[in-house]
Design an enzyme around this catalytic site. Structure first.
Site, short mmCIF file in Angstrom:
data_model
loop_
_atom_site.label_atom_id
_atom_site.label_comp_id
_atom_site.label_asym_id
_atom_site.label_seq_id
_atom_site.Cartn_x
_atom_site.Cartn_y
_atom_site.Cartn_z
N GLN A 43 -20.44 15.75 82.14
CA GLN A 43 -21.49 14.95 81.52
C GLN A 43 -22.61 15.86 81.02
OE1 GLN A 43 -22.32 12.56 85.11
NE2 GLN A 43 -24.48 13.09 84.85
N GLY B 268 -49.42 24.76 87.98
CA GLY B 268 -49.52 24.76 89.42
C GLY B 268 -50.07 26.09 89.92
N THR C 240 -48.77 28.62 91.47
CA THR C 240 -47.98 29.83 91.24
C THR C 240 -47.77 30.13 89.76
OG1 THR C 240 -46.82 29.40 93.31
CG2 THR C 240 -45.80 30.97 91.81
N GLU D 59 -54.67 26.34 87.07
CA GLU D 59 -55.50 26.73 88.20
C GLU D 59 -55.87 28.22 88.10
OE1 GLU D 59 -53.94 25.38 91.94
OE2 GLU D 59 -52.91 23.72 90.99
N THR E 189 -58.81 16.57 94.75
CA THR E 189 -59.77 16.38 95.83
C THR E 189 -59.11 16.50 97.20
OG1 THR E 189 -59.48 13.99 95.43
CG2 THR E 189 -61.43 15.03 94.50
N TRP F 153 -50.24 14.19 96.07
CA TRP F 153 -49.26 15.24 96.32
C TRP F 153 -48.71 15.03 97.72
CZ3 TRP F 153 -46.98 18.92 93.44
CH2 TRP F 153 -46.16 19.82 94.12
#
Length: 539
Positions: free
Chosen positions: A244, A271, A273, A313, A380, A519
């Site tokens: 598939q 993110g 990293t 970040e 936060t 998260w």
């Protein structure tokens, strides 16, 4: 704000629109052979609408392919569609069957859907070249469901019909699904369904794509689109086959969206990293945006993603790396993404929640970017943790800055107030929640503010543990700053519980925030205790 490495933390989030409406149905039957097309307005939320076209073969023999042509009145437009191939020329639209459904059997029907804005219903309808007959709009019972969020699909319909009603209300409930969770955590898209989370979410953030060389790139091809799922692991109970075209989490998310049509999925890039590539992206935002658009809309996973999320970040500040692109870099990157993705796709961002004077929020012109963003997600959480090995102990996600907090201004309320003071609308801000705790060991003081010797043991990461574990191994014994804490032996943990999340959602509503994000999904219990508290608390 300290963030965990790639197998750690980030969150961001998504769109929920709802209003009680009266759907409109317009039936237009082919004058020759009873091939009919029925247009139904399922939702209308003022600035837009959602609708379905149902094609029915009322003849006694199969039809090999169909083509539906129509015009929308001046000012009307289709902004997204699924389960048909649609081409627009001005106000004229031509819709055709998908390649996976070339034949419409005698007596069979197939439906395709759309979201749109402006004038409706369609006029000048033709199906397979024959003018459709009249049709008079009629009323259906009122609906309180939000608009369908299902994007274009390249897979045939599954055997599972759409499940449950989408979340009610206008608040967004956005949850991260971690790419690497399919390994040691054994957490898959099916778990979003079986936990009851899918019916409570409005948006899923798939984390993360990489930013190598200032371009959007695949994070983990095996987890993303190569891993084969058994029938038992699959959302719809159908096993992947060796040949598939799409497997992995991308295909499972597509199946989840088929089962829960209100769900939208956003691909998050960066993110802790993988934010290094944003510095190079800021040097050529248009090239970055082009690469992201091509990857998010790759035909191999058409219909999976409804937009892009940027988790940088941190722009013009330091995270794992330091960026010196200047205060306008983030704004310029977001502007380029909006120009490339257009108005029909979501563009969101997870950002710092450092509200201190001269801190990370002040380092970047977030307010200048907000006009091109659907919403912002200040992270936060992770204000405090065992990255300061000797303490002092403090809750990692305080809502309020309490007396004695180790760093003045390190709390959600300060960050939200600062962002609002810069002119960012409250309804474009989502409150961040952690579905995990942060902890120290070598602690003798039960209340916050004690010293420590290092990170408490964690299942996957030192100093970090899922809520589903902590609720049993170290139940909360107190609260401070609107979140919970506990001391078990020499270990000290802070984390949110259903009770503290309810309090945070009350705050989000009192501040007219757009909702909440968290998260991440695998940290919750198997029956979704925390997401239930988020969802119920926002109603």
């Amino acid at each position: 704000m300290k963030r965990s490495v790639r197998n750690g933390l980030v969150v961001a989030a998504a769109v929920a629109l709802a209003a009680a409406v009266v759907p409109i149905v317009t039936s237009t039957a082919n004058a020759a052979g009873n091939l009919s097309a029925t247009f139904t307005v399922d939702q209308d939320w003022g600035s837009g609408w959602g609708a379905t076209y149902k094609i029915t073969n009322g003849t006694s023999s199969a039809i090999n392919g169909w083509t539906l042509e129509f015009d929308l009145p001046a000012g009307g437009q289709i902004t997204s569609f699924w389960d048909a191939d649609v081409v627009r020329t001005g106000q004229h639209y031509v819709a055709k069957n998908k390649s996976w459904a070339p034949t419409l059997a005698a007596g069979a029907s197939i439906s395709w859907g759309m979201n749109g804005s402006g004038a409706k219903p369609p006029i000048n309808c033709k199906i397979n070249g024959v003018v459709c007959s009249g049709g008079t709009p009629t009323s259906n019972p009122p609906s309180s469901n939000p608009p369908s969020s299902k994007p274009p699909s390249s897979n045939p319909p599954t055997s599972n019909p759409p499940t449950s009603n989408p979340p009610s209300g206008s608040k967004k409930v956005v949850g991260y699904f971690a790419e690497w969770g399919v390994y040691a955590r054994n957490y898959h898209a099916k778990n979003i369904d079986t936990s009851g989370s899918a019916s409570k979410l409005t948006h899923i953030l798939y984390a993360f794509g990489n930013t190598t060389g200032g371009r959007c790139s695949i994070g983990d091809s095996f987890a993303d689109y190569e891993k084969a799922y058994t029938a038992a692991e699959s959302v719809d109970g159908v096993a992947d086959t060796w040949d598939q075209p799409l497997r992995g989490s991308f295909n499972q998310l597509k199946k989840l969206k088929a089962k829960y049509p209100h769900l939208k999925v956003i691909w998050s890039f960066g993110g802790w990293t993988w934010s290094g590539g944003f510095t190079q992206a800021a040097a050529n935002p248009a090239a970055f945006a082009d690469s992201c658009y091509s990857l998010v809309n790759d035909p191999r996973w058409a219909g999976v993603f409804d937009g892009i999320d940027i988790d940088w970040e941190y722009p013009n500040a330091c995270g794992l790396q330091c960026d010196t692109s200047g205060p306008n870099a983030f704004k310029n990157v977001i502007s380029a993404l909006r120009s490339r993705f257009g108005s029909s796709k979501l563009v969101t961002a997870a950002i710092t929640a450092d509200g201190t004077n001269g801190g990370k929020i002040d380092a970047t012109d977030y307010a200048g970017a907000i006009g091109n963003l659907d919403w912002l997600m200040p992270m936060t959480y992770d204000y405090f943790g065992s990255f300061s090995a000797q303490g002092p102990t403090a809750p990692h996600s305080p809502l309020n800055c309490y007396a004695g907090i180790p760093t003045a201004g390190f709390c959600a309320e300060t960050a939200i107030n600062k962002l609002k003071s810069k002119g960012i609308p409250a309804n474009k801000l989502l409150l961040g929640i952690g579905f995990y705790g942060r902890g120290w060991t070598g602690v003798t003081q039960a209340t916050p503010g004690g010293t420590a010797t290092g990170a408490a043991p964690g299942t996957y990461e030192q100093g970090n543990e899922d809520y589903k574990v902590l609720k049993n191994t170290c139940p909360a014994t107190g609260t401070i700053g609107g979140t919970a804490y506990a001391k078990c032996g020499s270990n000290w943990w802070s984390y949110d519980t259903p009770s503290t999340i309810t309090g945070k959602m009350s705050y989000a509503k009192s501040q007219s925030l757009g909702g909440a994000f968290f998260w991440e999904l695998s940290g919750d219990t198997s029956n979704g205790e925390l997401i239930t508290a988020v969802s119920n608390g926002l109603k």
